[in-house]
Design a protein around this motif. Sequence first.
Motif, PDB file in Angstrom:
ATOM      1  N   PRO B 169       0.831  -1.206   0.000  1.00 45.99           N
ATOM      2  CA  PRO B 169       0.000   0.000   0.000  1.00 45.99           C
ATOM      3  C   PRO B 169       0.868   1.261   0.000  1.00 45.99           C
ATOM      4  CG  PRO B 169      -0.644  -1.505   1.745  1.00 45.99           C
ATOM      5  CD  PRO B 169       0.641  -2.002   1.201  1.00 45.99           C
ATOM      6  N   LYS B 171       0.195   4.115   1.355  1.00 49.45           N
ATOM      7  CA  LYS B 171       0.180   4.804   2.647  1.00 49.45           C
ATOM      8  C   LYS B 171      -0.006   3.806   3.788  1.00 49.45           C
ATOM      9  CE  LYS B 171      -1.653   9.219   1.042  1.00 49.45           C
ATOM     10  NZ  LYS B 171      -2.797  10.157   1.116  1.00 49.45           N
ATOM     11  N   LEU B 172       0.931   3.843   4.698  1.00 45.39           N
ATOM     12  CA  LEU B 172       0.804   2.999   5.893  1.00 45.39           C
ATOM     13  C   LEU B 172       1.048   3.897   7.103  1.00 45.39           C
ATOM     14  CD1 LEU B 172       2.654  -0.297   4.864  1.00 45.39           C
ATOM     15  CD2 LEU B 172       0.260  -0.089   5.476  1.00 45.39           C
ATOM     16  N   THR B 174      -1.420   4.866   9.482  1.00 48.43           N
ATOM     17  CA  THR B 174      -2.253   4.698  10.684  1.00 48.43           C
ATOM     18  C   THR B 174      -2.083   3.277  11.202  1.00 48.43           C
ATOM     19  OG1 THR B 174      -4.162   3.894   9.465  1.00 48.43           O
ATOM     20  CG2 THR B 174      -3.974   6.287   9.755  1.00 48.43           C
ATOM     21  N   ARG B 176      -4.308   1.277  11.891  1.00 51.98           N
ATOM     22  CA  ARG B 176      -5.271   0.420  11.198  1.00 51.98           C
ATOM     23  C   ARG B 176      -4.705  -0.064   9.864  1.00 51.98           C
ATOM     24  NH1 ARG B 176     -11.512   1.999   9.622  1.00 51.98           N
ATOM     25  NH2 ARG B 176     -12.007  -0.012   8.706  1.00 51.98           N
ATOM     26  N   ALA B 177      -4.074   0.864   9.138  1.00 50.39           N
ATOM     27  CA  ALA B 177      -3.487   0.490   7.845  1.00 50.39           C
ATOM     28  C   ALA B 177      -2.351  -0.508   8.039  1.00 50.39           C
ATOM     29  CB  ALA B 177      -2.974   1.750   7.136  1.00 50.39           C
ATOM     30  N   TYR B 181      -2.198  -4.367   6.659  1.00 52.25           N
ATOM     31  CA  TYR B 181      -1.086  -4.857   5.833  1.00 52.25           C
ATOM     32  C   TYR B 181      -0.496  -6.124   6.459  1.00 52.25           C
ATOM     33  CZ  TYR B 181       3.464  -4.894   3.480  1.00 52.25           C
ATOM     34  OH  TYR B 181       4.579  -5.255   2.768  1.00 52.25           O
TER      35      TYR B 181
END
Lengths: 120, 246
Positions: B169, B171-172, B174, B176-177, B181
């Motif tokens: 991804p 953008k990592l 947060t 949550r992200a 992942y």
Amino acid sequence: MTNGEVTTLADKIKDLRAEKRIGIRELGRMVDVSGMHISNLEKGKSAPSPELVRKLAAALETDVDELLHLADLVDPEAVNVIQNNPFAVPAFLRSAKNLTPEQWAELQKQVEKMSEESQK
Amino acid sequence: MARSYRHPNMTSNAFSIEFPELSDDHIEASARQLLSDFSEFSGSSVSTPISVESIAEHFLGYEIEISDEGLFADPDYLGGIIFASNVIQVNASVESNEGRYNFTIAHEIGHHVLHRQIYLEASAENASNILCRDTNDKPLIEQQADRFAAALLMPQQAVSEAVSAIPRPSKLKTPRAVRGYAATVTKVGSMGNVSNTAMVNRLIDLGYLSEASYQRGTSHDFSRRARPSFRGTLWRLLTRYRRRLK
């Protein structure tokens, strides 16, 4: 894995698990109890129900009668036969108490033959 | 440099042992070697998910005891190892938690591989004492055993292959992200026997995730809830939070 004759249910389960490489919690899951329950059985801290012994025998691919014997239990099916024949079975067992293992084997063959014939 | 470690045994004859510091490379190599030896023992290649139960019981010859009695009436004590009698104890409270159960056993295997020899040599008269894994204290050898457990359950190569197999991804930023992942890596790498937090930490340790981005995100969570007044307090809160999740 087995050294000599296994005389306790705890050792028998441990030996069979080792032989078949089944983990402690893995066996618990196979017979629908917790790993702690198996752990306690293997430490001799708890006794299994006849139903659990049946499941253990199936999971460990071993003779259920041997496990029941080690657990000091009688197969519920055998208990049913006695209860359904409250006079005949005790009288029969008393008269057969001195039979040799070979005679018991012969007798079992005869009984199986009679059972087959009665089902025809 | 060696550090002294007074282990949390339950008896009054606690004693100190000098355990050496070990590099991450050394610990990673030790875990790889164990997997290789286990593979030879099994007669087949070992793949994820790694059965640490089988390694402990059938390869290393430990008896696993799952208990809720004595020391293990306290859920903070997750597991322990008794070298003298080849017993690994696991708190029954973690049995139904797949990640915690496997990590606890892997952690104790870590003590066997990394510390057993030193422990037995230094404590010949105290060998029945137990090295314990608890949720609150992280002395050096506990950190080493944790790193070993991660390397055993999430082999570097398996993680690397899973990371390569999925698009990263953009953008990592947060928690949550990051957790999403890590969950994908866990699934693709067939490592369903570890917790999401363990995988996040593993990805950070192996350099696939920036600790800073995860911490920034997590700190944000905490800053909204706890409003720490200075950075030190924030760090302590964060550390405690990560321990609880493990």
